[in-house]
Design a protein around this motif. Structure first.
Motif, short mmCIF file in Angstrom:
data_model
loop_
_atom_site.label_atom_id
_atom_site.label_comp_id
_atom_site.label_asym_id
_atom_site.label_seq_id
_atom_site.Cartn_x
_atom_site.Cartn_y
_atom_site.Cartn_z
N ARG A 104 -0.22 -16.12 -5.45
CA ARG A 104 -0.09 -14.66 -4.95
C ARG A 104 -1.16 -13.66 -5.36
O ARG A 104 -1.77 -13.13 -4.70
CB ARG A 104 1.47 -14.29 -5.07
CG ARG A 104 2.34 -14.93 -4.40
CD ARG A 104 3.47 -14.10 -4.32
NE ARG A 104 4.00 -14.06 -5.91
CZ ARG A 104 4.86 -15.10 -6.49
NH1 ARG A 104 5.05 -16.14 -5.76
NH2 ARG A 104 5.13 -14.82 -7.77
N TRP A 106 -4.02 -14.49 -6.23
CA TRP A 106 -5.62 -14.87 -5.71
C TRP A 106 -5.39 -14.13 -4.39
O TRP A 106 -6.50 -13.69 -3.85
CB TRP A 106 -5.48 -16.25 -5.72
CG TRP A 106 -5.98 -16.94 -7.02
CD1 TRP A 106 -5.94 -16.37 -8.25
CD2 TRP A 106 -6.86 -18.03 -7.06
NE1 TRP A 106 -6.38 -17.11 -9.16
CE2 TRP A 106 -7.04 -18.17 -8.57
CE3 TRP A 106 -7.57 -19.10 -6.28
CZ2 TRP A 106 -7.74 -19.13 -9.18
CZ3 TRP A 106 -8.31 -19.91 -6.73
CH2 TRP A 106 -8.32 -20.07 -8.55
N LEU A 107 -4.26 -14.32 -3.67
CA LEU A 107 -4.35 -13.69 -2.43
C LEU A 107 -4.61 -12.04 -2.36
O LEU A 107 -5.33 -11.68 -1.44
CB LEU A 107 -2.97 -14.06 -1.47
CG LEU A 107 -2.68 -15.49 -1.01
CD1 LEU A 107 -1.19 -15.50 -0.66
CD2 LEU A 107 -3.65 -15.70 0.16
N VAL A 108 -3.99 -11.58 -3.12
CA VAL A 108 -4.17 -10.03 -3.29
C VAL A 108 -5.42 -9.85 -3.52
O VAL A 108 -6.29 -8.99 -2.96
CB VAL A 108 -3.19 -9.45 -4.38
CG1 VAL A 108 -3.51 -8.13 -4.52
CG2 VAL A 108 -1.67 -9.63 -4.13
N ASN B 29 2.50 -7.16 -2.45
CA ASN B 29 2.08 -6.34 -3.41
C ASN B 29 1.00 -5.09 -3.08
O ASN B 29 0.49 -5.03 -2.09
CB ASN B 29 1.14 -6.91 -4.65
CG ASN B 29 1.81 -8.29 -5.19
OD1 ASN B 29 2.13 -9.23 -4.57
ND2 ASN B 29 1.65 -8.07 -6.55
N LEU B 31 -1.43 -1.93 -4.46
CA LEU B 31 -2.29 -1.79 -5.27
C LEU B 31 -2.16 -0.33 -5.76
O LEU B 31 -1.91 0.65 -4.87
CB LEU B 31 -3.75 -2.11 -5.25
CG LEU B 31 -3.91 -3.77 -4.90
CD1 LEU B 31 -5.41 -4.02 -4.74
CD2 LEU B 31 -3.59 -4.49 -6.18
N GLN B 37 -1.22 -6.17 0.10
CA GLN B 37 -0.99 -7.22 0.36
C GLN B 37 -0.03 -8.15 0.57
O GLN B 37 0.69 -8.05 -0.25
CB GLN B 37 -2.14 -8.16 -0.35
CG GLN B 37 -2.59 -9.38 0.02
CD GLN B 37 -3.07 -9.49 1.38
OE1 GLN B 37 -4.49 -8.87 1.49
NE2 GLN B 37 -2.82 -10.38 2.44
N ILE B 38 0.26 -8.44 1.84
CA ILE B 38 1.36 -8.93 2.13
C ILE B 38 1.16 -10.75 1.70
O ILE B 38 -0.01 -11.15 2.22
CB ILE B 38 1.97 -9.24 3.59
CG1 ILE B 38 2.39 -7.77 3.85
CG2 ILE B 38 2.82 -10.22 3.85
CD1 ILE B 38 2.74 -7.37 5.36
N THR B 39 1.95 -11.34 0.99
CA THR B 39 1.44 -12.65 0.55
C THR B 39 2.47 -13.68 1.06
O THR B 39 2.17 -15.00 0.78
CB THR B 39 1.62 -12.73 -1.03
OG1 THR B 39 2.95 -12.48 -1.54
CG2 THR B 39 0.78 -11.72 -1.99
N ASP B 59 7.06 -9.78 -9.99
CA ASP B 59 5.75 -9.29 -10.08
C ASP B 59 5.23 -8.64 -8.46
O ASP B 59 3.99 -8.52 -8.50
CB ASP B 59 4.50 -10.07 -10.66
CG ASP B 59 4.40 -11.14 -9.65
OD1 ASP B 59 5.18 -11.70 -8.92
OD2 ASP B 59 3.05 -11.59 -9.65
N HIS B 103 0.61 -21.29 1.14
CA HIS B 103 -0.22 -20.29 0.16
C HIS B 103 -1.60 -20.77 0.11
O HIS B 103 -2.74 -20.27 0.34
CB HIS B 103 0.17 -20.10 -1.38
CG HIS B 103 1.14 -19.07 -1.25
ND1 HIS B 103 2.41 -19.32 -2.25
CD2 HIS B 103 1.35 -18.04 -0.62
CE1 HIS B 103 3.01 -18.11 -2.12
NE2 HIS B 103 2.68 -17.35 -1.21
N LEU B 107 -5.14 -18.88 1.40
CA LEU B 107 -6.43 -18.87 0.49
C LEU B 107 -7.60 -19.31 1.24
O LEU B 107 -8.55 -18.71 1.14
CB LEU B 107 -6.25 -19.50 -0.86
CG LEU B 107 -5.21 -18.96 -1.83
CD1 LEU B 107 -5.01 -19.67 -2.89
CD2 LEU B 107 -5.81 -17.50 -2.34
N MET B 110 -8.45 -16.82 3.97
CA MET B 110 -8.89 -15.52 3.36
C MET B 110 -10.39 -15.68 2.82
O MET B 110 -11.23 -14.91 3.15
CB MET B 110 -8.12 -14.91 2.19
CG MET B 110 -6.64 -14.66 2.59
SD MET B 110 -6.38 -12.92 2.56
CE MET B 110 -4.89 -12.68 2.25
#
Lengths: 207, 207
Positions: A104, A106-108, B29, B31, B37-39, B59, B103, B107, B110
């Motif tokens: 997660r 890393w995705l952010v 998350n 920032l 960022q949607i994970t 987190d 996930h 990655l 992305m």
DNA sequence: CGCCTTGTTGACACCAGTCAATTCACGTGG
DNA sequence: CCACGTGAATTGACTGGTGTCAACAAGGCG
């Protein structure tokens, strides 16, 4: 095992899982156009292939990037454990959950952090993970990655990785000489990366 | 639950996990600079918060993006299951492993796919996941995301999402009207995205 | 009817990719 | 001990994909 050995190949249906004892390995996918994305960096102590126990067929590969020693755990053993040792099973689950937390982050990083911040974040993560397994001395550790491999990890080109690393050096944040990476200003690096060390910490559960 | 309700907040130490029964939810998350960022995208049937059972402190946050109905499973129940029902435990593990596979694909998207390919890949993934739970009709499904939310999912700006969606429309690959997304040329979309449907398939294990 | 969110469009800026050449670090063989 | 070969690191010039900003259109809803 030597450097650049495959531990798992795409399409494999493994019958045992691998524990990395010494050395580094990467999990990666390759696209038609030859681009490669590394989706995980494995350090000593990592259960490299736990989910191969659960999924039918590997959709990615794993290879060593340094000489490695590994342990093999037959899936049959894992099954027995999962049937008779619930607290060990939980530990395996925790291992997967930690991987997931890293994914997660890393995705952010990929989606919303600049190349500079992203790189800083990865270095913070590695320092912490390697510290846990006793592979740091002060704020430095061995980073046996080429800049091209680092690019495949970060989703950047090798050239841009170089630019970013230079900038990190120029700002006095790191030193990277040979395979030794030194974090010279950890607090500032964490601040730049917006690194939250708690994402790797685990609940210490009874049993 | 209504739209935009928090299911889990960053910093929570939940004592129960959530199963999504109807509706959509996102894991995300935020920032410092406000970027989000949607994970993960959660669809009906997903175990939204399984790993909250294993890790100490969240987190990240989870919120609904449509009205939802959810089921709550106390962690105590999960613990009992993990101690007495190994095959159910395995199912939970499989659920985590599938999340993990998704996930990894994200990655790759992305890091190494263009915005166009990345978007195509997500649409392919959603079609497949929603088909599994019976929420598609032919090659269409409800996609209750704004373009801004889609951008937060893909790691793109809302403006660029718009450009990409236009291009997908222009090439006759999709239609997206209101909340209904229609995949008009699945094979070509998969080919563009280099989408491999097997990454979601699971080993059907005895027991 | 007017607000508010969402979608759309255009102009422009900039971060990161690509290509190509050069330097550097090392290991190897003569 | 030195010339060479090879992979890695570095540099510069240029390109291009994506972000940002700002304005406007289109609905939905109180």
């Amino acid at each position: 095992m030597e450097r650049d050995d495959d531990l798992v190949r795409e399409g494999d249906r493994p019958s045992e899982s691998i524990v990395l004892i010494t050395g580094f390995a990467v999990r990666y996918n390759v696209l038609r156009n030859g681009k490669r994305q590394i989706t995980a960096l494995h350090v000593p102590g990592d259960f490299v292939d736990l989910h191969g126990f659960l999924v039918k067929e590997m959709d990615h590969a794993v290879m060593t990037i340094t000489p490695c020693t590994v342990g093999m755990v037959p899936h049959e053993t894992l099954r027995e454990i999962s049937e008779t040792h619930p607290h060990l099973t939980r530990l395996l689950g925790v291992s997967i959950a930690v991987d997931s937390a890293i994914h997660r982050q890393w995705l952010v990083s990929m989606g919303r952090r600049s190349a500079f911040e992203h790189t800083a974040h990865l270095f913070c993560e590695l320092l912490l993970r390697l510290r846990v397994v006793g592979l740091t001395t002060d704020d430095s550790f061995q980073l046996p990655l080429t800049q091209a491999e680092l690019g495949d990890t970060l989703g950047l080109s090798a050239v841009h990785v170089n630019r970013v690393v230079q900038e990190l050096r120029k700002q006095g944040l790191i030193t990277w000489y040979g395979e030794t990476l030194v974090i010279k200003d950890g607090p500032r690096l964490q601040q730049i990366a917006e690194f939250d060390p708690t994402f790797l910490s685990l609940k210490t559960e009874p049993r």
